[in-house]
Design an enzyme around this catalytic site. Structure first.
Site, PDB file in Angstrom:
ATOM      1  N   ARG A  70     -32.011  53.087 122.404  1.00 14.10           N
ATOM      2  CA  ARG A  70     -32.727  53.811 121.431  1.00 14.10           C
ATOM      3  C   ARG A  70     -34.137  53.499 121.264  1.00 14.10           C
ATOM      4  O   ARG A  70     -34.426  52.315 121.520  1.00 14.10           O
ATOM      5  CB  ARG A  70     -32.088  53.942 120.122  1.00 14.10           C
ATOM      6  CG  ARG A  70     -30.895  54.959 120.254  1.00 14.10           C
ATOM      7  CD  ARG A  70     -30.212  54.948 118.821  1.00 14.10           C
ATOM      8  NE  ARG A  70     -29.817  53.718 118.410  1.00 14.10           N
ATOM      9  CZ  ARG A  70     -30.232  52.755 117.525  1.00 14.10           C
ATOM     10  NH1 ARG A  70     -31.540  53.134 117.217  1.00 14.10           N
ATOM     11  NH2 ARG A  70     -29.643  51.469 117.166  1.00 14.10           N
ATOM     12  N   TYR A 211     -31.408  58.790 127.587  1.00 13.27           N
ATOM     13  CA  TYR A 211     -30.421  57.836 126.998  1.00 13.27           C
ATOM     14  C   TYR A 211     -29.675  58.365 125.951  1.00 13.27           C
ATOM     15  O   TYR A 211     -30.355  59.114 125.079  1.00 13.27           O
ATOM     16  CB  TYR A 211     -31.257  56.354 126.812  1.00 13.27           C
ATOM     17  CG  TYR A 211     -30.329  55.467 125.753  1.00 13.27           C
ATOM     18  CD1 TYR A 211     -29.356  55.036 126.822  1.00 13.27           C
ATOM     19  CD2 TYR A 211     -30.271  55.588 124.528  1.00 13.27           C
ATOM     20  CE1 TYR A 211     -28.452  54.051 125.865  1.00 13.27           C
ATOM     21  CE2 TYR A 211     -29.554  55.020 123.819  1.00 13.27           C
ATOM     22  CZ  TYR A 211     -28.521  54.073 124.502  1.00 13.27           C
ATOM     23  OH  TYR A 211     -27.513  53.425 123.794  1.00 13.27           O
ATOM     24  N   LYS A 220     -26.765  60.827 116.631  1.00 12.14           N
ATOM     25  CA  LYS A 220     -27.713  60.120 115.801  1.00 12.14           C
ATOM     26  C   LYS A 220     -28.754  61.056 115.117  1.00 12.14           C
ATOM     27  O   LYS A 220     -28.912  61.020 114.055  1.00 12.14           O
ATOM     28  CB  LYS A 220     -28.491  58.949 116.461  1.00 12.14           C
ATOM     29  CG  LYS A 220     -27.917  57.912 116.966  1.00 12.14           C
ATOM     30  CD  LYS A 220     -26.911  57.189 115.970  1.00 12.14           C
ATOM     31  CE  LYS A 220     -26.146  55.994 116.857  1.00 12.14           C
ATOM     32  NZ  LYS A 220     -25.232  55.641 115.907  1.00 12.14           N
ATOM     33  N   HIS A 240     -23.623  55.773 108.782  1.00 15.20           N
ATOM     34  CA  HIS A 240     -23.282  54.960 109.809  1.00 15.20           C
ATOM     35  C   HIS A 240     -22.218  54.212 110.007  1.00 15.20           C
ATOM     36  O   HIS A 240     -22.267  52.945 109.699  1.00 15.20           O
ATOM     37  CB  HIS A 240     -24.532  54.172 110.316  1.00 15.20           C
ATOM     38  CG  HIS A 240     -24.595  53.585 111.716  1.00 15.20           C
ATOM     39  ND1 HIS A 240     -25.536  52.499 112.109  1.00 15.20           N
ATOM     40  CD2 HIS A 240     -23.996  54.098 113.028  1.00 15.20           C
ATOM     41  CE1 HIS A 240     -25.281  52.321 113.389  1.00 15.20           C
ATOM     42  NE2 HIS A 240     -24.315  53.204 113.928  1.00 15.20           N
ATOM     43  N   SER A 262     -25.941  48.581 114.796  1.00 14.46           N
ATOM     44  CA  SER A 262     -25.533  48.982 116.074  1.00 14.46           C
ATOM     45  C   SER A 262     -25.165  47.624 116.849  1.00 14.46           C
ATOM     46  O   SER A 262     -26.046  46.593 116.874  1.00 14.46           O
ATOM     47  CB  SER A 262     -26.645  49.765 116.836  1.00 14.46           C
ATOM     48  OG  SER A 262     -27.195  50.790 116.240  1.00 14.46           O
ATOM     49  N   CYS A 264     -22.920  45.550 116.617  1.00 18.23           N
ATOM     50  CA  CYS A 264     -22.218  44.314 115.699  1.00 18.23           C
ATOM     51  C   CYS A 264     -20.784  44.522 115.645  1.00 18.23           C
ATOM     52  O   CYS A 264     -20.160  43.852 114.694  1.00 18.23           O
ATOM     53  CB  CYS A 264     -23.167  44.494 114.618  1.00 18.23           C
ATOM     54  SG  CYS A 264     -24.619  43.788 114.480  1.00 18.23           S
ATOM     55  N   ASP A 287     -18.321  55.311 114.730  1.00 17.65           N
ATOM     56  CA  ASP A 287     -19.657  55.241 114.696  1.00 17.65           C
ATOM     57  C   ASP A 287     -20.259  56.095 113.182  1.00 17.65           C
ATOM     58  O   ASP A 287     -21.213  55.609 112.656  1.00 17.65           O
ATOM     59  CB  ASP A 287     -20.336  55.564 115.900  1.00 17.65           C
ATOM     60  CG  ASP A 287     -21.778  55.412 115.866  1.00 17.65           C
ATOM     61  OD1 ASP A 287     -22.120  54.287 115.525  1.00 17.65           O
ATOM     62  OD2 ASP A 287     -22.801  56.262 116.165  1.00 17.65           O
ATOM     63  N   ARG A 379     -23.054  51.224 128.460  1.00 13.97           N
ATOM     64  CA  ARG A 379     -22.251  52.165 127.548  1.00 13.97           C
ATOM     65  C   ARG A 379     -21.231  52.550 128.451  1.00 13.97           C
ATOM     66  O   ARG A 379     -21.070  53.190 129.581  1.00 13.97           O
ATOM     67  CB  ARG A 379     -23.020  53.229 127.126  1.00 13.97           C
ATOM     68  CG  ARG A 379     -24.313  52.628 126.080  1.00 13.97           C
ATOM     69  CD  ARG A 379     -23.661  52.342 124.823  1.00 13.97           C
ATOM     70  NE  ARG A 379     -24.779  51.724 123.834  1.00 13.97           N
ATOM     71  CZ  ARG A 379     -24.826  51.829 122.384  1.00 13.97           C
ATOM     72  NH1 ARG A 379     -23.890  52.437 121.843  1.00 13.97           N
ATOM     73  NH2 ARG A 379     -25.785  51.358 121.718  1.00 13.97           N
TER      74      ARG A 379
HETATM   75  C1  OXD Z   1     -26.095  52.864 118.211  1.00 14.36           C
HETATM   76  C2  OXD Z   1     -25.014  53.749 118.795  1.00 14.36           C
HETATM   77  O1  OXD Z   1     -26.817  52.698 118.921  1.00 14.36           O
HETATM   78  O2  OXD Z   1     -24.047  54.110 117.939  1.00 14.36           O
HETATM   79  O3  OXD Z   1     -25.872  52.614 117.097  1.00 14.36           O
HETATM   80  O4  OXD Z   1     -25.092  54.076 120.066  1.00 14.36           O
HETATM   81 MN    MN Z   2     -24.262  53.565 115.965  1.00 12.29          MN
END
Ligand code: OXD
Ligand code: MN
Length: 596
Positions: A70, A211, A220, A240, A262, A264, A287, A379
């Site tokens: 991102r 991406y 998002k 989130h 993100s 974590c 998420d 990913r």
């Molecule tokens: C992030 C995702 O970047 O969930 O938070 O992809």
């Molecule tokens: Mn996320």
């Protein structure tokens, strides 16, 4: 078009966009298996997708090396008034931003197909759900949206002639002709990437990146940035957060919604396999959570997504077996390494490192190579239904009632393993002051400490100070039915840099203490920062741990917390008078508790 579209607003928008972006073709997505397979076949032919011999119906993609995460610096919340976007968002006036983007989008789909992607965030029959339509020139986006959302013909039927939808326009940008065989998707250079949100119009324009978080606009952009704005207006919450159901050995269920920045460990916690006997966990989402007060006064949550877009590196049968099983088939991988026998590989997948790989940039790689074989933000995209620990209620249109909120981040020091808030206001303060060391999920330096309130810094679609107030307002509505709030830190390290906590499945030990607090069974020690378990309150059965080691992970260092107070004061200053008085009050109370 394999179906009739009666919605004149949608027809007009598609017609106008085509006149502006000048694609060669328009493809209305129906969401069928045939469509997915034919797009994948096309991308395989052009070299963009690599089918994986070892995983049925799975593909590997590689992005341009500059298009891997991102781009927060190029993400804009474009409200007419700058203050309404607030100090934590990038802002450009809507007229100016639209003028720039009008120019960039002009003719940008020449030589390409324009895909119209109708999708629903949330089950179509849920009162929570929102219908979006994304126009994109990326077949990779179409295939990912098919997994991540409910996408296709059913959505168009549901929309009917009069239904409203949130429009989102996306182009990978670039002058490059994608009809030429190209191993990577094209993108614009960083200065010409724009992930633009117009919350008042509920509209998204994204240019220059293919991406995930920049391009799969249901995620998002719609489900957090635009939805958080709408949620505040309408009195609900878009967060989130993962959603997890935990059942204790007596059969009592607890529903947990947890926010972490993100990369974590949200996906790991969402799919936790408890190491404690008799405890069962089911995944409802990893998420995003949309939450509303129900008729019973409790807070009910759905996960608006239908898939996982998870970080691959570090995922293994040791850390997250359910995720590994989720991606055994029908998955899309992005920026992972490729093995010689046609499988994906990433750092931390465990097992022996292959002697030869093709790395995420498409080059030969051997273990002597100093560069990582997979990008740290590589990913996987996989459907929820592939997850072996999926809750059978994951699509319940009414959602599940949330009992517990957990906030957290990555902190090598200062923050103990778990802290219980004193009350709702203190819990909001904990969320508002959450901090974490930065990860590879966004471009920029990794490992810097930043405040990331409610893990929403990159995703809040309006002034963060107003968002804080919205949390207080929701607490007032929910009253004594509000979830209890906790803060965790799985990432504390010793002075010699060793992890103090085993994490993963053993996090169930912390969850057990939390659930037992709700039942009034477990005790806690009051400290200036909140309630903490004493060493004997944590179930450490089966772990060979010393009393001192548990103490170290639970320690509250008053001097370090006095420094935190100063850093929070600085952080709050940016919000000026807009900061809710109730947060200032909480900071004052924390300082007082630390000084007495
Ligand atoms: C992030 C995702 O970047 O969930 O938070 O992809
Ligand atoms: Mn996320």
């Amino acid at each position: 078009m394999s179906y009739e579209v009666e919605n004149s607003a949608l027809l007009k928008w598609v017609h106008d966009t085509a006149a502006w972006c000048t694609p060669d073709d328009i493809h209305w997505c129906d969401g069928s298996d045939e469509e997915y397979d034919s797009l994948m076949a096309h991308m395989t032919e052009s070299g963009m997708a690599t089918p994986l011999q070892k995983r049925p119906h799975s593909y590997l993609f590689r992005s341009d090396p500059s298009d891997v995460a991102r781009v927060e610096a190029r993400t804009f919340i474009s409200t007419p008034n700058k203050d309404d976007a607030g100090p934590t968002n990038n802002w450009i006036a809507p007229d100016q931003l639209k003028a720039t983007l009008r120019h960039l989008f002009h003719g940008c789909m020449r030589g390409r197909t324009m895909y119209v992607i109708p999708y629903s965030m949330g089950p179509l029959d849920s009162p929570f759900s929102i219908i979006g339509v994304e126009i994109s020139d990326s077949p990779y986006v179409v295939c990912n949206m098919r997994i991540m959302t409910r996408m296709g013909k059913d959505v168009i039927e549901h929309l009917g002639a009069e239904g409203t939808f949130y429009p989102a326009l996306h182009s990978v940008g670039s002058e490059q002709d994608v009809s030429l065989a190209s191993p990577m998707w094209p993108c614009a250079d960083t200065d010409h990437k724009y992930i633009a949100h117009f919350p008042e119009e509920r509209t998204i324009w994204s240019y220059g990146s293919g991406y995930g978080g920049n391009a799969l606009l249901g995620k998002k952009s719609l489900s957090l940035r635009i939805a958080s704005y709408v949620a505040r207006q309408e009195g609900w919450m878009a967060e989130h957060m993962l959603i997890l159901r935990l059942t204790n050995p007596q059969g009592r269920r607890f529903h947990i919604a947890a926010a972490f920045p993100s990369a974590c460990g949200k996906t790991n916690l969402a799919m936790i396999e408890p190491t404690l006997p008799g405890w069962k966990a089911e995944c409802l989402g990893d998420d995003i959570a949309w939450m509303m007060a129900g008729k019973d006064g409790r807070l009910w949550a759905i996960n608006p997504e239908a898939g996982f877009f998870g970080v691959a590196p570090g995922t293994s049968y040791a850390t997250n077996p359910a995720a590994m099983d989720t991606v055994r088939r029908n998955a899309i991988f992005t920026n992972c390494a490729l093995t010689d026998d046609g499988d994906v590989w990433w750092e931390g997948i465990n097992g022996s490192t292959p002697g030869h790989l093709i790395d995420w940039k498409g080059h030969d790689w051997t273990p002597e190579n100093k560069d990582l074989a997979a990008h740290p933000n590589a990913r996987f995209t996989a459907a929820m239904t592939e997850c072996p620990v999926l809750s059978p209620d994951w699509e319940d249109p009414a959602g599940v009632p949330i009992d517990i909120f957990i906030f957290g981040g990555r902190r090598a020091g200062v923050v103990p393993l778990v802290t219980e808030s004193i009350d709702w206001d203190h819990g909001v303060f904990m969320g508002a002051t959450a901090a974490s060391e930065t990860t590879a999920a966004a471009t920029g330096a990794v490992g810097n400490l930043r405040r990331d309130p409610f893990a929403m810094t990159p995703f809040c679609g309006y002034n963060m100070a107003d968002y804080f107030q919205h949390w207080f307002d929701m607490g007032d509505v929910l009253g004594d039915k509000a979830p209890r709030i906790y803060y965790v830190n799985w990432f504390r390290k010793s002075s010699s840099g060793k992890w103090l906590w085993p994490g993963y499945g053993d996090n169930s030990r912390v969850l057990k203490w939390i659930c037992e607090r709700l039942e009034g069974k477990a005790s806690a020690v009051a400290t200036p920062i909140g309630n903490i378990p004493s060493v004997n309150d944590l179930d450490m059965d089966g772990l060979d741990w010393s009393h001192e080691a548990v103490e170290a992970i639970l320690r509250v260092d008053a001097e370090a917390w006095k420094q935190e107070v100063l850093s929070i004061e600085q952080f709050f200053a940016q919000f000026g008078d807009r900061l809710p008085a109730r947060l200032r009050d909480q900071l004052l109370k924390l300082a007082q508790r630390l000084n007495t």
